[in-house]
Enzyme design. Structure first.
Site, PDB file in Angstrom:
ATOM      1  CB  THR A 193      43.775  74.745 -55.644  1.00 41.28           C
ATOM      2  OG1 THR A 193      44.403  75.693 -54.801  1.00 41.28           O
ATOM      3  CG2 THR A 193      42.631  74.073 -54.901  1.00 41.28           C
ATOM      4  NE  ARG A 221      44.502  83.243 -48.339  1.00 45.02           N
ATOM      5  CZ  ARG A 221      44.200  82.391 -49.314  1.00 45.02           C
ATOM      6  NH1 ARG A 221      44.708  81.185 -49.319  1.00 45.02           N
ATOM      7  NH2 ARG A 221      43.401  82.746 -50.297  1.00 45.02           N
ATOM      8  CB  VAL A 222      42.443  79.556 -43.722  1.00 45.09           C
ATOM      9  CG1 VAL A 222      41.667  78.389 -44.299  1.00 45.09           C
ATOM     10  CG2 VAL A 222      43.393  79.078 -42.627  1.00 45.09           C
ATOM     11  N   GLY A 223      42.325  80.066 -47.082  1.00 44.21           N
ATOM     12  CA  GLY A 223      41.453  80.435 -48.201  1.00 44.21           C
ATOM     13  C   GLY A 223      40.142  79.654 -48.188  1.00 44.21           C
ATOM     14  CG  ASP A 224      38.423  78.937 -51.985  1.00 48.11           C
ATOM     15  OD1 ASP A 224      39.635  79.236 -51.988  1.00 48.11           O
ATOM     16  OD2 ASP A 224      37.873  78.317 -52.916  1.00 48.11           O
ATOM     17  CB  THR A 243      40.762  76.099 -58.199  1.00 51.90           C
ATOM     18  OG1 THR A 243      42.039  76.752 -58.312  1.00 51.90           O
ATOM     19  CG2 THR A 243      40.191  75.921 -59.600  1.00 51.90           C
ATOM     20  N   GLY A 244      40.756  79.180 -57.083  1.00 54.35           N
ATOM     21  CA  GLY A 244      40.859  80.579 -57.477  1.00 54.35           C
ATOM     22  C   GLY A 244      41.229  81.442 -56.282  1.00 54.35           C
TER      23      GLY A 244
HETATM   24  N1  ASP Z   1      41.595  78.789 -53.658  1.00 59.51           N
HETATM   25  C1  ASP Z   1      42.928  78.623 -53.137  1.00 59.51           C
HETATM   26  C2  ASP Z   1      43.124  79.553 -51.971  1.00 59.51           C
HETATM   27  O1  ASP Z   1      42.671  80.682 -52.024  1.00 59.51           O
HETATM   28  C3  ASP Z   1      44.008  78.897 -54.141  1.00 59.51           C
HETATM   29  C4  ASP Z   1      43.797  78.322 -55.520  1.00 59.51           C
HETATM   30  O2  ASP Z   1      42.759  77.730 -55.823  1.00 59.51           O
HETATM   31  O3  ASP Z   1      44.722  78.421 -56.328  1.00 59.51           O
HETATM   32  O4  ASP Z   1      43.766  79.164 -51.018  1.00 59.51           O
END
Ligand code: ASP
Length: 332
Positions: A193, A221-224, A243-244
């Site tokens: 990311t 699915r949607v992340g942060d 990121t994470g």
């Molecule tokens: N935070 C991102 C998500 O969960 C993934 C990432 O940062 O690698 O979609």
């Protein structure tokens, strides 16, 4: 009437001689980045990509451009680079498609824009900026976001095949094989990311984040990353991009929590980011990292994973890139 001393306090982003300061921090994702697995050519290519993004954002800041323009310039460069999980080079969903998410927030105006689950927009961060500047909304998803994008000059559409890279395709196959064998693929193995935070010469801050999400994601699915407050947040004196493992960042509202600690508790940016990323996040079972900046140009880049791709240009002009914990400003 303000005295020179008062105006210096009112404009904390100035050197003592009154010249404005600027600063920029970028990330290219946090996760399991083993030194042994990272070949020298790949490392050089990643550091070159980070430097290109720093140059793009810094050029905007140097010419007096806004923090919001600088973070978009840096993130566009990273979206175009297949080394990173955003734009071209994004990870694949379970169904084998690239679903892209991005968001931006301007700390001066508190305007924000985000898109999730877009398939054909070459640079999702530009579309997020358009949502912020040209729509009455903060977040648009899927086909609706793309329909809106068609009405915006400068939003480039591409065939979905543009985002495909063989490496990400192989990662999907590996994740599916692990899944079939009964092992949940470790989320920290997925990284890339991208994000940027900037302080401009007017003392304004902005943050932006863009991602393909997590390999093998499904059910929309949607992340942060496109969630304002979780993956991206900016107010007058604090801007953060994360990121994470997104589910944990949403539950802890990571980016907004860091800024709230700075604003309401008077914590330093470093202390606030360190507390949330190095203590609260792993305590809940999550992992990842953030980049942050304040109006003095102080920067923070903590991560609780093996590595985080990152780059910075500080107010004194000093710059660098880092990947592992021991090569620059880990936990700073
Ligand atoms: N935070 C991102 C998500 O969960 C993934 C990432 O940062 O690698 O979609």
């Amino acid at each position: 009437m303000t005295t020179p001393a008062e105006s210096a306090i009112a404009h904390p982003s100035a050197h003592t001689d009154g010249t404005p300061i600027t600063a920029l921090v970028i990330h290219g994702g946090a996760g399991t980045i083993g030194r042994a697995q990272l070949m020298p050519e790949r490392e050089a290519s990643i550091r070159a990509g980070l430097n290109r993004a720093l140059d793009a954002g810094h050029a905007v800041l140097q010419s007096g451009g806004s923090a919001r323009a600088a973070v978009v310039a840096a993130v566009v460069t990273l979206e175009d680079d297949p080394n990173f999980n955003a734009g071209r080079g994004a990870v694949f969903s379970h169904e084998g498609v690239n679903e892209l998410d991005a968001s931006i927030m301007d700390g001066h105006t508190l305007q924000a824009g985000a898109v999730a689950g877009v398939h054909r927009v070459k640079n999702p961060i530009r579309l997020a900026r358009a949502v912020m500047e040209r729509s009455p909304h903060v977040m648009l998803v899927g086909d609706g976001a793309e329909t809106f994008g068609k009405s915006v000059p400068g939003i480039e559409f591409v065939d979905p095949g543009y985002f495909h890279t063989n490496e990400r395709w192989q990662q999907l196959q590996a994740a599916k094989a692990e899944e079939a064998a009964g092992a949940a693929s470790p989320p920290s193995a997925h990284f890339g990311t991208v994000g940027a935070v900037a302080l401009d010469a007017h003392g304004h801050l902005a943050a932006a984040t863009s991602t393909g999400g997590m390999t093998n994601k499904r059910w929309g699915r949607v992340g942060d990353s496109p969630i304002i407050g979780a993956g991206t947040y900016a107010i007058a004196d604090c801007a953060v991009s994360a990121t994470g493992w997104g589910e944990f960042f949403i539950r802890l509202n990571v980016a907004a929590d860091i800024c709230a600690r700075v604003t309401y508790r008077g914590d330093s940016l470093q202390a606030a980011a360190g507390e949330v990323v190095m203590r609260r996040l792993p305590a809940l079972g999550g992992d990842g990292g953030v980049i942050g900046i304040d109006t003095h140009g102080h920067i923070a880049m903590p991560f609780c994973t093996e590595g985080m791709y990152r780059g910075w240009i500080q107010p004194d002009g000093s710059r660098g890139t880092g990947i592992f914990a021991d090569d620059g400003c880990h936990g700073k």
